[in-house]
Design a protein around this motif. Structure first.
Motif, PDB file in Angstrom:
ATOM      1  N   PHE A   1      44.189  39.833  44.462  1.00 29.43           N
ATOM      2  CA  PHE A   1      44.736  38.532  44.048  1.00 29.43           C
ATOM      3  C   PHE A   1      44.096  38.083  42.734  1.00 29.43           C
ATOM      4  O   PHE A   1      44.030  38.879  41.801  1.00 29.43           O
ATOM      5  N   GLU A   2      43.580  36.833  42.681  1.00 33.78           N
ATOM      6  CA  GLU A   2      42.961  36.364  41.428  1.00 33.78           C
ATOM      7  C   GLU A   2      41.493  36.736  41.325  1.00 33.78           C
ATOM      8  O   GLU A   2      40.837  36.390  40.348  1.00 33.78           O
TER       9      GLU A   2
ATOM     10  N   LEU B   1      36.840  48.742  34.354  1.00 37.19           N
ATOM     11  CA  LEU B   1      37.344  50.076  34.015  1.00 37.19           C
ATOM     12  C   LEU B   1      37.931  50.092  32.606  1.00 37.19           C
ATOM     13  O   LEU B   1      38.072  51.146  32.002  1.00 37.19           O
ATOM     14  N   GLY B   2      38.253  48.940  32.063  1.00 35.11           N
ATOM     15  CA  GLY B   2      38.832  48.887  30.721  1.00 35.11           C
ATOM     16  C   GLY B   2      39.570  47.583  30.519  1.00 35.11           C
ATOM     17  O   GLY B   2      39.693  46.775  31.439  1.00 35.11           O
TER      18      GLY B   2
ATOM     19  N   LEU C   1      44.357  45.425  36.643  1.00 36.44           N
ATOM     20  CA  LEU C   1      44.920  46.127  37.803  1.00 36.44           C
ATOM     21  C   LEU C   1      45.226  45.103  38.888  1.00 36.44           C
ATOM     22  O   LEU C   1      44.762  43.967  38.834  1.00 36.44           O
TER      23      LEU C   1
ATOM     24  N   TYR D   1      30.803  44.589  41.453  1.00 33.72           N
ATOM     25  CA  TYR D   1      32.148  44.038  41.648  1.00 33.72           C
ATOM     26  C   TYR D   1      33.028  44.587  40.529  1.00 33.72           C
ATOM     27  O   TYR D   1      32.720  44.423  39.355  1.00 33.72           O
ATOM     28  N   LEU D   2      34.128  45.255  40.916  1.00 29.39           N
ATOM     29  CA  LEU D   2      35.092  45.747  39.935  1.00 29.39           C
ATOM     30  C   LEU D   2      35.828  44.554  39.364  1.00 29.39           C
ATOM     31  O   LEU D   2      36.421  43.782  40.125  1.00 29.39           O
ATOM     32  N   SER D   3      35.812  44.415  38.051  1.00 27.21           N
ATOM     33  CA  SER D   3      36.386  43.211  37.463  1.00 27.21           C
ATOM     34  C   SER D   3      36.733  43.427  36.000  1.00 27.21           C
ATOM     35  O   SER D   3      35.937  44.006  35.262  1.00 27.21           O
ATOM     36  N   PRO D   4      37.907  42.953  35.572  1.00 27.75           N
ATOM     37  CA  PRO D   4      38.235  43.104  34.143  1.00 27.75           C
ATOM     38  C   PRO D   4      37.275  42.342  33.235  1.00 27.75           C
ATOM     39  O   PRO D   4      37.214  42.607  32.048  1.00 27.75           O
TER      40      PRO D   4
ATOM     41  N   GLY E   1      38.148  43.604  44.394  1.00 29.79           N
ATOM     42  CA  GLY E   1      38.859  42.340  44.448  1.00 29.79           C
ATOM     43  C   GLY E   1      40.351  42.564  44.664  1.00 29.79           C
ATOM     44  O   GLY E   1      40.859  43.681  44.533  1.00 29.79           O
TER      45      GLY E   1
ATOM     46  N   GLY F   1      44.299  45.513  42.027  1.00 28.21           N
ATOM     47  CA  GLY F   1      43.157  45.465  42.928  1.00 28.21           C
ATOM     48  C   GLY F   1      42.068  46.399  42.441  1.00 28.21           C
ATOM     49  O   GLY F   1      42.291  47.227  41.554  1.00 28.21           O
TER      50      GLY F   1
ATOM     51  N   PHE G   1      42.358  46.041  30.687  1.00 31.45           N
ATOM     52  CA  PHE G   1      43.689  45.886  31.268  1.00 31.45           C
ATOM     53  C   PHE G   1      43.467  45.330  32.670  1.00 31.45           C
ATOM     54  O   PHE G   1      42.343  45.349  33.161  1.00 31.45           O
TER      55      PHE G   1
HETATM   56  N1  SAH Z   1      42.506  37.105  37.618  1.00 29.15           N
HETATM   57  C1  SAH Z   1      41.614  38.145  37.272  1.00 29.15           C
HETATM   58  C2  SAH Z   1      42.214  39.520  37.565  1.00 29.15           C
HETATM   59  C3  SAH Z   1      42.359  39.818  39.021  1.00 29.15           C
HETATM   60  S1  SAH Z   1      43.039  41.395  39.291  1.00 29.15           S
HETATM   61  C4  SAH Z   1      41.279  38.086  35.790  1.00 29.15           C
HETATM   62  O1  SAH Z   1      42.152  37.699  35.023  1.00 29.15           O
HETATM   63  O2  SAH Z   1      40.166  38.441  35.391  1.00 29.15           O
HETATM   64  C5  SAH Z   1      42.606  41.693  40.966  1.00 29.15           C
HETATM   65  C6  SAH Z   1      41.432  42.599  41.181  1.00 29.15           C
HETATM   66  O3  SAH Z   1      41.675  43.851  40.592  1.00 29.15           O
HETATM   67  C7  SAH Z   1      40.123  42.123  40.566  1.00 29.15           C
HETATM   68  O4  SAH Z   1      39.453  41.239  41.415  1.00 29.15           O
HETATM   69  C8  SAH Z   1      39.364  43.412  40.376  1.00 29.15           C
HETATM   70  O5  SAH Z   1      38.635  43.783  41.544  1.00 29.15           O
HETATM   71  C9  SAH Z   1      40.462  44.436  40.143  1.00 29.15           C
HETATM   72  N2  SAH Z   1      40.629  44.780  38.720  1.00 29.15           N
HETATM   73  C10 SAH Z   1      41.633  44.413  37.911  1.00 29.15           C
HETATM   74  N3  SAH Z   1      41.492  44.890  36.679  1.00 29.15           N
HETATM   75  C11 SAH Z   1      40.360  45.621  36.681  1.00 29.15           C
HETATM   76  C12 SAH Z   1      39.668  46.361  35.683  1.00 29.15           C
HETATM   77  N4  SAH Z   1      40.099  46.452  34.427  1.00 29.15           N
HETATM   78  N5  SAH Z   1      38.513  46.973  36.040  1.00 29.15           N
HETATM   79  C13 SAH Z   1      38.047  46.866  37.297  1.00 29.15           C
HETATM   80  N6  SAH Z   1      38.661  46.177  38.287  1.00 29.15           N
HETATM   81  C14 SAH Z   1      39.797  45.562  37.983  1.00 29.15           C
END
Ligand code: SAH
Length: 253
Positions: free
Chosen positions: A127-128, A145-146, A150, A98-101, A125, A152, A148
């Motif tokens: 939205f939130e 990815l880092g 994004l 799962y791509l996620s910050p 992902g 999505g 910050f």
């Molecule tokens: N509310 C979340 C951010 C959601 S951003 C938080 O604060 O952690 C929406 C989607 O963008 C996330 O579900 C993820 O799939 C993707 N995304 C955002 N930033 C990312 C990052 N730095 N690396 C990988 N995926 C990212």
């Protein structure tokens, strides 16, 4: 029907609300040519049809309140199940990400591991983000990815796939080029130059024009070390430790 895929070729499956974002940049240049040649394959799985009701809803309000929407666990689970129909269950052979910050930071080492797997499933992902329970239930690996945020996961997914696919044999015309570049030895890459020999009064370093291969190698190594030390003290310490040198001192090199 996409291009023909070679038997046993590496495969990426991407679960996304925006399949039209793919192949995107992955369809260009070396990764695109390799895709056309069947050296790797890309499949998008549209999350929308797994949604509920007339509008195929995939998200709902966050429990506990607050802004934005959260992708539902049951809907995402159906898409993960669909992605898993013809993939190995062992995560070492087929990582599910799962791509996620909040994930562990993506690295060249992870790209190397994944290139050695049979393929990869990536959940993008929006939205939130995604209901935590589906990530726990499916033991999904969260990767970032880092530092910050994004909008999505699609751009992040393309970045991860790009970094991985270029390490698959034959994708880059010149395989040696992945052995010398940044991170492969724990160092940033040395500076590169090409023609003209002098540009805006700036000359290419003499040693690179000397034809003396040993000196060129030495120069490149010392430049790589200098840049790493200046720009990435974290990498520099790790590099020194890996070479049995005191991570905090740098007299010996
Ligand atoms: N509310 C979340 C951010 C959601 S951003 C938080 O604060 O952690 C929406 C989607 O963008 C996330 O579900 C993820 O799939 C993707 N995304 C955002 N930033 C990312 C990052 N730095 N690396 C990988 N995926 C990212």
């Amino acid at each position: 029907m996409g291009p023909p895929v070679l038997r046993g070729a590496w495969r990426a499956k991407v679960i996304t609300l925006f399949p039209e974002a793919f192949p995107g940049t992955l369809g260009l240049s070396l990764t695109g040519r390799a895709l056309d040649m069947g050296l790797w394959a890309l499949e998008t799985i549209d999350l929308r049809p797994f949604g509920e009701g007339k509008h195929r809803n995939v998200d709902d309000n966050p429990a506990g309140g607050g802004a934005g929407m959260v992708l539902r666990a049951d809907i995402v689970a159906k898409a993960l199940d669909a992605a898993a129909v013809d993939t190995p269950i062992e995560r070492a052979r087929w990582p599910v990400v799962y791509l996620s910050p909040r994930g562990r930071p993506f690295s060249q080492a992870m790209a190397r591991d994944w290139a050695g797997a049979e393929g990869l499933t990536l959940l993008c992902g929006r939205f939130e983000g995604v209901d935590q329970r589906v990530l726990d239930e499916y033991a999904v690996d969260e990767v970032s990815l880092g530092d910050f945020v994004l909008t999505g996961g699609e751009i992040a997914a393309q970045a991860l796939i790009d970094a991985t696919v270029r390490l698959i044999p034959r994708v880059l015309g010149n395989h040696a080029s992945t052995e010398e570049e940044s991170f492969s030895e724990g160092l940033l890459e040395f500076p590169q130059y090409t023609r003209p020999t002098v540009w805006q009064g700036r000359a290419i370093p003499d040693v690179l024009l000397s034809g003396h291969h040993a000196n060129i190698s030495r120069w490149r190594k010392s430049e790589a070390e200098r840049l790493t030390k200046e720009r990435r003290p974290d990498l520099w310490r790790a590099y020194r430790a890996a070479h049995g040198l005191d991570p905090e001192e740098d007299q010996e090199l």
